[in-house]
Design a protein around this motif. Structure first.
Motif, PDB file in Angstrom:
ATOM      1  N   ALA A  64       0.807  -1.219   0.000  1.00  0.00           N
ATOM      2  CA  ALA A  64       0.000   0.000   0.000  1.00  0.00           C
ATOM      3  C   ALA A  64       0.843   1.274   0.000  1.00  0.00           C
ATOM      4  O   ALA A  64       0.335   2.346  -0.273  1.00  0.00           O
ATOM      5  CB  ALA A  64      -0.940   0.003   1.212  1.00  0.00           C
ATOM      6  N   HIS A  65       2.129   1.157   0.307  1.00  0.00           N
ATOM      7  CA  HIS A  65       2.963   2.355   0.430  1.00  0.00           C
ATOM      8  C   HIS A  65       4.313   2.123  -0.242  1.00  0.00           C
ATOM      9  O   HIS A  65       5.361   2.350   0.342  1.00  0.00           O
ATOM     10  CB  HIS A  65       3.131   2.728   1.904  1.00  0.00           C
ATOM     11  CG  HIS A  65       1.833   2.897   2.628  1.00  0.00           C
ATOM     12  ND1 HIS A  65       1.061   4.035   2.517  1.00  0.00           N
ATOM     13  CD2 HIS A  65       1.153   2.069   3.445  1.00  0.00           C
ATOM     14  CE1 HIS A  65      -0.039   3.896   3.255  1.00  0.00           C
ATOM     15  NE2 HIS A  65      -0.002   2.717   3.814  1.00  0.00           N
ATOM     16  N   ASP A  66       4.271   1.657  -1.486  1.00  0.00           N
ATOM     17  CA  ASP A  66       5.474   1.294  -2.226  1.00  0.00           C
ATOM     18  C   ASP A  66       6.058   2.537  -2.881  1.00  0.00           C
ATOM     19  O   ASP A  66       5.554   3.018  -3.895  1.00  0.00           O
ATOM     20  CB  ASP A  66       5.117   0.232  -3.268  1.00  0.00           C
ATOM     21  CG  ASP A  66       6.338  -0.366  -3.937  1.00  0.00           C
ATOM     22  OD1 ASP A  66       7.368   0.329  -4.025  1.00  0.00           O
ATOM     23  OD2 ASP A  66       6.262  -1.521  -4.371  1.00  0.00           O
ATOM     24  N   MET A  67       7.134   3.055  -2.313  1.00  0.00           N
ATOM     25  CA  MET A  67       7.730   4.288  -2.812  1.00  0.00           C
ATOM     26  C   MET A  67       8.294   4.124  -4.223  1.00  0.00           C
ATOM     27  O   MET A  67       8.225   5.037  -5.046  1.00  0.00           O
ATOM     28  CB  MET A  67       8.837   4.758  -1.872  1.00  0.00           C
ATOM     29  CG  MET A  67       8.370   5.168  -0.497  1.00  0.00           C
ATOM     30  SD  MET A  67       7.340   6.673  -0.521  1.00  0.00           S
ATOM     31  CE  MET A  67       5.691   5.947  -0.527  1.00  0.00           C
ATOM     32  N   ALA A  68       8.862   2.969  -4.511  1.00  0.00           N
ATOM     33  CA  ALA A  68       9.456   2.751  -5.828  1.00  0.00           C
ATOM     34  C   ALA A  68       8.398   2.794  -6.921  1.00  0.00           C
ATOM     35  O   ALA A  68       8.625   3.357  -8.003  1.00  0.00           O
ATOM     36  CB  ALA A  68      10.198   1.413  -5.865  1.00  0.00           C
ATOM     37  N   ARG A  69       7.224   2.241  -6.663  1.00  0.00           N
ATOM     38  CA  ARG A  69       6.139   2.272  -7.652  1.00  0.00           C
ATOM     39  C   ARG A  69       5.648   3.693  -7.871  1.00  0.00           C
ATOM     40  O   ARG A  69       5.407   4.116  -8.997  1.00  0.00           O
ATOM     41  CB  ARG A  69       4.983   1.372  -7.209  1.00  0.00           C
ATOM     42  CG  ARG A  69       5.248  -0.104  -7.383  1.00  0.00           C
ATOM     43  CD  ARG A  69       4.056  -0.926  -6.930  1.00  0.00           C
ATOM     44  NE  ARG A  69       2.854  -0.618  -7.692  1.00  0.00           N
ATOM     45  CZ  ARG A  69       2.560  -1.148  -8.885  1.00  0.00           C
ATOM     46  NH1 ARG A  69       3.405  -1.992  -9.456  1.00  0.00           N
ATOM     47  NH2 ARG A  69       1.435  -0.824  -9.499  1.00  0.00           N
TER      48      ARG A  69
END
Length: 336
Positions: A64-69
């Motif tokens: 829910a909190h994927d910085m890379a995406r």
């Protein structure tokens, strides 16, 4: 200067000089108001200004909190008709801030969350901003994912069915109480998943206060923000979620009540003028949007109960979930 929660300025400064050559490493920062999930900071070295985004503190739902995406999709959209900030650096090294984070451009502009803010602008400017919002959403959904290097960003086939399952899983991961209306809404959605309208880039939380409007008097949308839930799938999910926000009024944002703001039918008509998507099962999309929003708020409620939220305004989140669930049950009766 005291560092805001979640941002160690000494560690960040040591990394900063290498990641952003030419900028200073003596940094100050403040938590940007708004947003109840990923944390957003305004960072300055005394001359330049940037934005740092990192996941929330504490309990974080998987994926829910994927910085890379988030960093990847913003970077990919840089040369399209969708206005996004420039991106500068992604840090996967959790020893710096305790979680992955990225740095992007600070864009001058204003988010509008309340009808009273729009009312000050007048009917014509409010209509222009709302029309620009819808046009920006339509432009996003017209972007060819393959053409911008996002062909593998998600799995469009079976998107709606997976969304129903995913948000039930997220709900179970954040349960702190019994929510029979949520379980019933999930069962109704799972039993009647319609055909999809076609694949595209889905923002995941598109609404007026997640974009910046030019503060120079042009009223143009200058940046779309908060891409943490972006993926490939059925773009009608974005349109439905935006309209659910409008229906719920003051629960999250009441901009649709501003004089001059277009009606739901006018918004749909403007969107479909740029799209040939089939809206015959739009009631399902509205119901799924309400379920998704309820689950997101339940996750925030969970973190608040465990002292893991930053900033004010979380104490009433738990009550808003029941309104969302009621809206979802009502929406499932609709067909267009």
């Amino acid at each position: 200067m005291t560092a805001p929660p979640g941002l160690d300025l000494d560690r960040l400064g040591a990394w900063w000089g290498t990641a952003l050559p030419g900028s200073g490493d003596r940094l100050s920062a403040e938590l940007v108001a708004g947003g109840k999930s990923n944390l957003t900071y305004l960072v300055t070295d005394g001359t330049g200004r940037w934005v740092v985004r990192r996941p929330p503190l504490g309990h974080v739902l998987a994926t829910a909190h994927d910085m890379a995406r988030e960093y990847r999709v913003i970077s990919a959209l840089r040369d399209t008709a969708v206005p996004v900030p420039a991106t500068y650096a992604l840090c996967r090294d959790e020893s710096v801030l305790g979680a992955p984070f990225y740095v992007m451009e600070w864009v001058e502009g204003r988010p509008y969350r309340r009808a009273a803010e729009l009312a000050e602008l007048g009917v014509q400017r409010t209509r222009a901003i709302a029309d620009g919002l819808v046009d920006t959403l339509a432009a996003l959904h017209e972007v060819d994912p393959d053409a911008v290097g996002l062909g593998d960003f998600g799995r469009p086939a079976g998107f709606l069915e997976r969304q129903v399952r995913r948000w039930k899983k997220q709900l179970d991961a954040s349960r702190s109480r019994d929510l029979p209306a949520a379980d019933e809404l999930y069962a109704r959605l799972a039993a009647d998943v319609p055909p999809e309208s076609g694949a595209g880039i889905v923002h995941g939380d598109f609404r007026l206060d997640n974009v910046l409007v030019a503060d120079t008097g042009t009223d143009a949308i200058v940046a779309v923000l908060d891409w943490e839930m972006a993926t490939l799938g059925d773009p009608l999910a974005d349109l439905a979620l935006m309209l659910i926000y409008h229906r719920l009024g003051s629960t999250v944002t009441d901009v649709a009540a501003a004089p001059g703001f277009p009606s739901e039918d006018e918004i749909i008509a403007r969107y479909t003028a740029s799209s040939d998507r089939d809206l015959s099962h739009f009631g399902f999309h509205l119901g799924l949007a309400a379920f998704k929003l309820a689950v997101i708020l339940e996750g925030i409620h969970y973190r608040h109960l465990h002292g893991q939220t930053v900033g004010p305004g979380f104490e009433r989140i738990g009550d808003a979930i029941h309104v969302m669930l009621d809206a979802g049950h009502t929406a499932l009766k609709e067909h267009r």
